[in-house]
Design an enzyme around this catalytic site. Structure first.
Site, PDB file in Angstrom:
ATOM      1  N   MET A  92       3.934 -10.123  11.178  1.00 48.11           N
ATOM      2  CA  MET A  92       4.871 -10.297  10.196  1.00 48.11           C
ATOM      3  C   MET A  92       4.549  -8.877   9.372  1.00 48.11           C
ATOM      4  SD  MET A  92       6.413 -12.807  10.947  1.00 48.11           S
ATOM      5  CE  MET A  92       7.385 -13.348   9.257  1.00 48.11           C
ATOM      6  N   ARG A  93       4.175  -7.692   9.828  1.00 41.08           N
ATOM      7  CA  ARG A  93       4.184  -6.630   9.217  1.00 41.08           C
ATOM      8  C   ARG A  93       5.259  -5.410   9.913  1.00 41.08           C
ATOM      9  NH1 ARG A  93      -0.874  -6.193   5.887  1.00 41.08           N
ATOM     10  NH2 ARG A  93      -1.853  -8.100   6.356  1.00 41.08           N
ATOM     11  N   LEU A  94       5.642  -4.616   9.127  1.00 37.42           N
ATOM     12  CA  LEU A  94       6.627  -3.450   9.608  1.00 37.42           C
ATOM     13  C   LEU A  94       5.797  -2.569  10.445  1.00 37.42           C
ATOM     14  CD1 LEU A  94       9.595  -2.732   7.145  1.00 37.42           C
ATOM     15  CD2 LEU A  94       9.594  -4.005   9.204  1.00 37.42           C
ATOM     16  N   ASN A 109      10.607  -6.886  20.086  1.00 42.60           N
ATOM     17  CA  ASN A 109      10.422  -7.914  18.591  1.00 42.60           C
ATOM     18  C   ASN A 109      11.159  -9.029  19.113  1.00 42.60           C
ATOM     19  OD1 ASN A 109       9.056  -8.997  16.242  1.00 42.60           O
ATOM     20  ND2 ASN A 109      11.061  -8.322  15.320  1.00 42.60           N
ATOM     21  N   HIS A 111      13.391 -12.255  16.913  1.00 45.04           N
ATOM     22  CA  HIS A 111      13.598 -12.663  15.471  1.00 45.04           C
ATOM     23  C   HIS A 111      14.649 -13.776  15.451  1.00 45.04           C
ATOM     24  CE1 HIS A 111      14.532 -11.762  11.031  1.00 45.04           C
ATOM     25  NE2 HIS A 111      15.588 -12.106  11.525  1.00 45.04           N
TER      26      HIS A 111
END
Ligand code: GAR
Length: 195
Positions: A92-94, A109, A111
C-alpha cells in the site's frame, strides 16, 4: 524457474494464491523473499510458516510515504536475494525511483478494479458508489504513477443489485486469486522468451 520477490502490507491471500500455483506446478517460480512495511502483516507469518525469508521494511514512522532510503534498502534486499521479478501483493505504498530503476519493467501490481477505472484506495467501494454494473481486477506493470502502468491482464466481476462492499470484495478477491498467478506465469514466460 524465476525467482520472485513479494511485497505486501496486509493479509497476504494473494501471496497464498501464488504459493498454491507454485505448489500445483502451474507457476514455475520460487519465492526468494517477502517484504512488508507492516510488522504485523499476516503475509509475513504466512511466509515464515513456509520457511520463506520475510523481513520488515522500516519506513521511518511515515504512515503512507515510502522514503527514499527505505526504497534503496528494499532494492538491495531484493537484489541480494536474487529476485528477478517483483510482485506487489497488497502493498500500500507508492513505489518510485530508486526501486523502479533497480527492476525496470520487472515490478507487477494487482489492483481491485478494471483500471484505468477507480485507481487508488477502496476501489471496490468506488465502483459501488459510481453505480457501475461491473468491476474486477487488474494486473499491470508498475510505473511512477498511481495504478497507471501498462495493463497485462484483467478479470471482470459483475456487480449484483444486492451487493455490499464485503460481498463484492469477496468475489473480487476470488478473481484475483486466479488472475494474479496466471498473469505472473505469462509475464515470466515472456521475459524468458526475450532473454
Ligand atoms: C488485494 O485486493 C489487492 O488488489 C489490493 O490489496 C488487496 C490485498 O489482499 N491492492 C491494492 O489495492 C493496491 N492498490 P491480500 O493481502 O489478501 O493479498
Amino acid at each position: 524457474m524465476i525467482r520472485l520477490g513479494i511485497l505486501g502490507s496486509g493479509n497476504g491471500s494473494n501471496f497464498q494464491a501464488i504459493l498454491k500455483a507454485i505448489d500445483a506446478g502451474d507457476l514455475k517460480a520460487e519465492i526468494a523473499l517477502v517484504l512488508s512495511d507492516n510488522p504485523d502483516a499476516r503475509i509475513l507469518t504466512r511466509a515464515r510458516d513456509r520457511g520463506i525469508p520475510a523481513q520488515v521494511i522500516d519506513c521511518g514512522g511515515y504512515k503512507s510515504k515510502f522514503p527514499l532510503e527505505s526504497q534503496q534498502w528494499t532494492a538491495q534486499q531484493l537484489r541480494q536475494a536474487g529476485a528477478e521479478l517483483i510482485c506487489l501483493a497488497g502493498f500500500m505504498r507508492l513505489v518510485r525511483h530508486p526501486l523502479l530503476e533497480a527492476f525496470p519493467s520487472r515490478i507487477l501490481n494487482l489492483h481491485p478494479s478494471l483500471l484505468p477505472n477507480f485507481p487508488g484506495l477502496d476501489a471496490w467501494q468506488q465502483a459501488l458508489d459510481a453505480g457501475v454494473e461491473e468491476t474486477g481486477c487488474t494486473v499491470h506493470l508498475v510505473d511512477a504513477g498511481m495504478d497507471t502502468g501498462p495493463i497485462l491482464a484483467q478479470r471482470k466481476v459483475a456487480i449484483e443489485s444486492d451487493d455490499t462492499a464485503d460481498s463484492l470484495l469477496t468475489r473480487i478477491h476470488a478473481a484475483e486469486h486466479e488472475l494474479y498467478p496466471q498473469a505472473i506465469a505469462e509475464y515470466a514466460n515472456s521475459l524468458g522468451n526475450m532473454d
